[in-house]
Design a protein around this motif. Structure first.
Motif, PDB file in Angstrom:
ATOM      1  N   LYS A  63       0.833  -1.202   0.000  1.00 53.31           N
ATOM      2  CA  LYS A  63       0.000   0.000   0.000  1.00 53.31           C
ATOM      3  C   LYS A  63       0.870   1.254   0.000  1.00 53.31           C
ATOM      4  CE  LYS A  63      -3.639   2.263   2.771  1.00 53.31           C
ATOM      5  NZ  LYS A  63      -3.206   3.599   2.515  1.00 53.31           N
TER       6      LYS A  63
ATOM      7  N   GLN B 224       1.037   3.726  -3.207  1.00 56.28           N
ATOM      8  CA  GLN B 224       0.537   5.092  -3.051  1.00 56.28           C
ATOM      9  C   GLN B 224       1.656   6.122  -3.166  1.00 56.28           C
ATOM     10  OE1 GLN B 224      -2.032   4.805   0.433  1.00 56.28           O
ATOM     11  NE2 GLN B 224      -3.753   4.422  -0.932  1.00 56.28           N
TER      12      GLN B 224
ATOM     13  N   ILE C 177      -6.303   2.977  -5.291  1.00 53.41           N
ATOM     14  CA  ILE C 177      -6.261   1.517  -5.198  1.00 53.41           C
ATOM     15  C   ILE C 177      -5.883   0.891  -6.536  1.00 53.41           C
ATOM     16  CG2 ILE C 177      -7.998   1.435  -3.367  1.00 53.41           C
ATOM     17  CD1 ILE C 177     -10.027   0.558  -5.572  1.00 53.41           C
TER      18      ILE C 177
END
Length: 160
Positions: free
Chosen positions: A114, A118, A125
């Motif tokens: 994640k 990001q 997502i």
């Protein structure tokens, strides 16, 4: 005693998705087929075809019809294969070692993935809809390697 005739008595048997999945898996085993061979016959990706055959994706008409013919599936199977599934799975931690290890990978590396995704793409997502996945074997003298490639479109969160 009189036999009760209902409007349903002239219709084809209505199958459940689980019954179609069972018929596919049973025929695959009986005929000694691989998912790769079935996917090649349908001219589609192995992972996607396997997922659709296991009831997690709907099939377009052409491959659904071809699969039914290839495996001599029961009447009504094509309609089920083409229907939109409700994607769900057991919420308990799986006991199968291979599936458990995938859960473990996400548990150990999920936050890391994640953060890295990001950092590179922004707040959002990876799509599991605009998505593909492949499984390959990498021969290695120390022990063969499993290579899983997931390729999903990045979807940024919107503000409004």
């Amino acid at each position: 005693m009189l036999a009760l005739v209902t409007p349903f008595s002239t219709r084809s048997v209505i199958m459940k998705r689980e019954q179609v999945v069972e018929a596919i898996v049973a025929t695959k085993i009986e005929r000694g087929l691989s998912w790769e061979a079935i996917a090649a016959e349908l001219e589609l990706g192995t992972v996607w075809v396997t997922s659709a055959c296991l009831g997690m994706n709907s099939m377009p008409e052409k491959p659904a019809k071809a699969l039914c013919q290839l495996l001599d599936l029961p009447e009504g199977s094509q309609r089920i294969l083409m229907s939109y599934p409700t994607k769900s799975w057991d919420q308990a931690v799986p006991q199968d070692p291979l599936i458990y290890r995938l859960y473990e990978v996400v548990g150990v590396y999920g936050d890391t993935l994640k953060e890295v995704i990001q950092e590179q793409f922004g707040d959002g997502i990876m799509s599991a809809i605009d998505f593909s996945m492949d499984v390959d074997k990498q021969v290695d003298p120390k022990g063969d390697r499993v290579v899983i490639t997931m390729n999903g479109k990045f979807l940024p969160y919107k503000t409004w």
